[in-house]
Motif scaffolding. Sequence first.
Motif, PDB file in Angstrom:
ATOM      1  N   GLN A  20       5.385  15.520  14.295  1.00 46.81           N
ATOM      2  CA  GLN A  20       4.583  16.544  14.983  1.00 46.81           C
ATOM      3  C   GLN A  20       3.132  16.109  15.171  1.00 46.81           C
ATOM      4  O   GLN A  20       2.515  16.415  16.190  1.00 46.81           O
ATOM      5  N   GLU A  21       2.598  15.404  14.195  1.00 46.47           N
ATOM      6  CA  GLU A  21       1.181  15.048  14.217  1.00 46.47           C
ATOM      7  C   GLU A  21       0.929  13.631  14.738  1.00 46.47           C
ATOM      8  O   GLU A  21      -0.208  13.157  14.708  1.00 46.47           O
ATOM      9  N   ASN A  22       1.987  12.960  15.202  1.00 45.40           N
ATOM     10  CA  ASN A  22       1.855  11.607  15.747  1.00 45.40           C
ATOM     11  C   ASN A  22       1.182  10.649  14.759  1.00 45.40           C
ATOM     12  O   ASN A  22       0.328   9.829  15.150  1.00 45.40           O
ATOM     13  N   VAL A  23       1.544  10.770  13.497  1.00 44.82           N
ATOM     14  CA  VAL A  23       1.048   9.828  12.499  1.00 44.82           C
ATOM     15  C   VAL A  23       1.784   8.501  12.688  1.00 44.82           C
ATOM     16  O   VAL A  23       3.015   8.466  12.790  1.00 44.82           O
ATOM     17  N   VAL A  24       1.044   7.420  12.749  1.00 48.77           N
ATOM     18  CA  VAL A  24       1.629   6.097  12.958  1.00 48.77           C
ATOM     19  C   VAL A  24       1.998   5.500  11.602  1.00 48.77           C
ATOM     20  O   VAL A  24       1.192   5.515  10.665  1.00 48.77           O
ATOM     21  N   VAL A  25       3.211   4.984  11.505  1.00 46.88           N
ATOM     22  CA  VAL A  25       3.708   4.408  10.256  1.00 46.88           C
ATOM     23  C   VAL A  25       3.768   2.889  10.359  1.00 46.88           C
ATOM     24  O   VAL A  25       4.363   2.351  11.302  1.00 46.88           O
ATOM     25  N   LEU A  26       3.143   2.199   9.404  1.00 46.72           N
ATOM     26  CA  LEU A  26       3.293   0.751   9.307  1.00 46.72           C
ATOM     27  C   LEU A  26       4.612   0.471   8.600  1.00 46.72           C
ATOM     28  O   LEU A  26       4.756   0.780   7.414  1.00 46.72           O
ATOM     29  N   ILE A  64       8.805  -6.306   2.385  1.00 46.19           N
ATOM     30  CA  ILE A  64       7.991  -7.175   3.237  1.00 46.19           C
ATOM     31  C   ILE A  64       7.124  -6.306   4.154  1.00 46.19           C
ATOM     32  O   ILE A  64       7.575  -5.853   5.208  1.00 46.19           O
ATOM     33  N   PRO A  65       5.877  -6.037   3.760  1.00 40.96           N
ATOM     34  CA  PRO A  65       4.988  -5.239   4.619  1.00 40.96           C
ATOM     35  C   PRO A  65       4.595  -6.010   5.874  1.00 40.96           C
ATOM     36  O   PRO A  65       4.778  -7.225   5.970  1.00 40.96           O
ATOM     37  N   TYR A  66       4.029  -5.281   6.846  1.00 38.62           N
ATOM     38  CA  TYR A  66       3.499  -5.909   8.054  1.00 38.62           C
ATOM     39  C   TYR A  66       2.486  -6.992   7.687  1.00 38.62           C
ATOM     40  O   TYR A  66       1.687  -6.847   6.760  1.00 38.62           O
ATOM     41  N   THR A  67       2.509  -8.066   8.448  1.00 40.35           N
ATOM     42  CA  THR A  67       1.529  -9.134   8.270  1.00 40.35           C
ATOM     43  C   THR A  67       0.211  -8.741   8.949  1.00 40.35           C
ATOM     44  O   THR A  67       0.138  -7.763   9.715  1.00 40.35           O
ATOM     45  N   VAL A  68      -0.822  -9.532   8.676  1.00 38.64           N
ATOM     46  CA  VAL A  68      -2.113  -9.317   9.338  1.00 38.64           C
ATOM     47  C   VAL A  68      -1.942  -9.401  10.853  1.00 38.64           C
ATOM     48  O   VAL A  68      -2.504  -8.587  11.609  1.00 38.64           O
ATOM     49  N   GLU A  69      -1.145 -10.353  11.307  1.00 40.04           N
ATOM     50  CA  GLU A  69      -0.931 -10.540  12.746  1.00 40.04           C
ATOM     51  C   GLU A  69      -0.198  -9.340  13.359  1.00 40.04           C
ATOM     52  O   GLU A  69      -0.537  -8.893  14.468  1.00 40.04           O
ATOM     53  N   GLN A  70       0.791  -8.812  12.662  1.00 40.58           N
ATOM     54  CA  GLN A  70       1.528  -7.657  13.188  1.00 40.58           C
ATOM     55  C   GLN A  70       0.658  -6.407  13.247  1.00 40.58           C
ATOM     56  O   GLN A  70       0.738  -5.626  14.195  1.00 40.58           O
ATOM     57  N   ARG A 101      -4.338  -6.610   3.725  1.00 37.63           N
ATOM     58  CA  ARG A 101      -3.927  -7.103   5.044  1.00 37.63           C
ATOM     59  C   ARG A 101      -4.557  -6.266   6.160  1.00 37.63           C
ATOM     60  O   ARG A 101      -4.952  -6.809   7.204  1.00 37.63           O
ATOM     61  N   CYS A 102      -4.626  -4.955   5.953  1.00 39.19           N
ATOM     62  CA  CYS A 102      -5.241  -4.091   6.966  1.00 39.19           C
ATOM     63  C   CYS A 102      -6.728  -4.386   7.097  1.00 39.19           C
ATOM     64  O   CYS A 102      -7.274  -4.384   8.216  1.00 39.19           O
ATOM     65  N   VAL A 103      -7.396  -4.640   5.981  1.00 40.62           N
ATOM     66  CA  VAL A 103      -8.822  -4.992   6.031  1.00 40.62           C
ATOM     67  C   VAL A 103      -9.004  -6.295   6.801  1.00 40.62           C
ATOM     68  O   VAL A 103      -9.889  -6.408   7.664  1.00 40.62           O
ATOM     69  N   GLN A 104      -8.184  -7.293   6.508  1.00 39.86           N
ATOM     70  CA  GLN A 104      -8.285  -8.571   7.218  1.00 39.86           C
ATOM     71  C   GLN A 104      -8.031  -8.386   8.716  1.00 39.86           C
ATOM     72  O   GLN A 104      -8.733  -8.965   9.554  1.00 39.86           O
ATOM     73  N   ALA A 105      -7.033  -7.566   9.043  1.00 38.34           N
ATOM     74  CA  ALA A 105      -6.723  -7.332  10.455  1.00 38.34           C
ATOM     75  C   ALA A 105      -7.861  -6.609  11.166  1.00 38.34           C
ATOM     76  O   ALA A 105      -8.088  -6.822  12.368  1.00 38.34           O
ATOM     77  N   SER A 106      -8.589  -5.772  10.445  1.00 41.63           N
ATOM     78  CA  SER A 106      -9.646  -4.974  11.079  1.00 41.63           C
ATOM     79  C   SER A 106     -10.740  -5.855  11.686  1.00 41.63           C
ATOM     80  O   SER A 106     -11.345  -5.488  12.693  1.00 41.63           O
TER      81      SER A 106
END
Length: 314
Positions: A20-26, A64-70, A101-106
């Motif tokens: 409902q809230e369009n929350v994006v899931v990694l 296996i979480p998303y990589t920095v590239e993903q 990984r999210c910090v690096q991707a940012s």
Amino acid sequence: MRIGYVVDAGCDLPQSIIDQENVVVLPIAVRIGEQVINDSRQDVVSQQFLDSGIAKDAAEAETIPYTVEQISELFLTKLVVDYDYVMVQTITASRSPIYERCVQASFKILSEYHAPREAAGFATPFNMRVVDTGTLFTGQAVVAWEAIQLRHNGTSTQAIRNRIDRVIANTHGFLVTPDLYYIRNRGRAKGDRSVSLLSAALGTTLDIKPLLYANRGMTKPVAKLRGFEPACEKMLNYATRAVGQGLLTPVVSLAYGGDLDEMRNMPGYASLKQACLNNGVTLLESMMSLTGLINIGAGTLSVAFAQEGVFNFD
């Protein structure tokens, strides 16, 4: 301003709210033997796992979480166009590489967002913040729920940041698992030997269940009770007491690694539900994510809420 939220697949926010809230899931991929399952926080995936025969081998699974590239690709191809500001809320950095990984991707995202935004007709800047929730599963749901309410209220991004920091610092998460051997074996598979064979054997023989607590990146046992249901009841009583005393944000999050009707029949649940009704508190109920089931085992019950001050475990 268009504000978006991103959580990882371990966040036990009910799927209905995510949709409902369009929350994006990694997503988090789970490899069990030769089989790979993609966890994007969907109840049907958790249920299929519980119904399958592969659950018995889950202690040896690899997550296996998303990589920095993903992560960078997700933002640069979609989120920098869909939103003007995105807050990413991750599981505690002390238990997962997702935050880092999210910090690096940012860094890449914030240096390269201009071209895709301009191509989509947006001349305004894009910004994002990566937040370590310092908690797990239901605790993440409390933080996400509060952020959603702030967006509904038209709160500024700076005020959202300040408020979320305060909620994170005061979010108390608890869980009880029925199978100490699973926790031991899962920990060994990840290089964590905090639960020994002896303690698992004694705990199982004596039916001792530890009540685990998470806050500000720290996890520890705060009580040991004989029997799974008595341990769950004590945990739910903590939440009921907190509701009566007053919460920082009016929500309690529950997640269960099984059929939710089983959870609703547990001692302490009815009192918690009534306390929430009496005090205008939203009770979130969710089937545990596949990631949660893999890491702490089927049948686990978890609860979280935000209350200011040092928590009293008496």
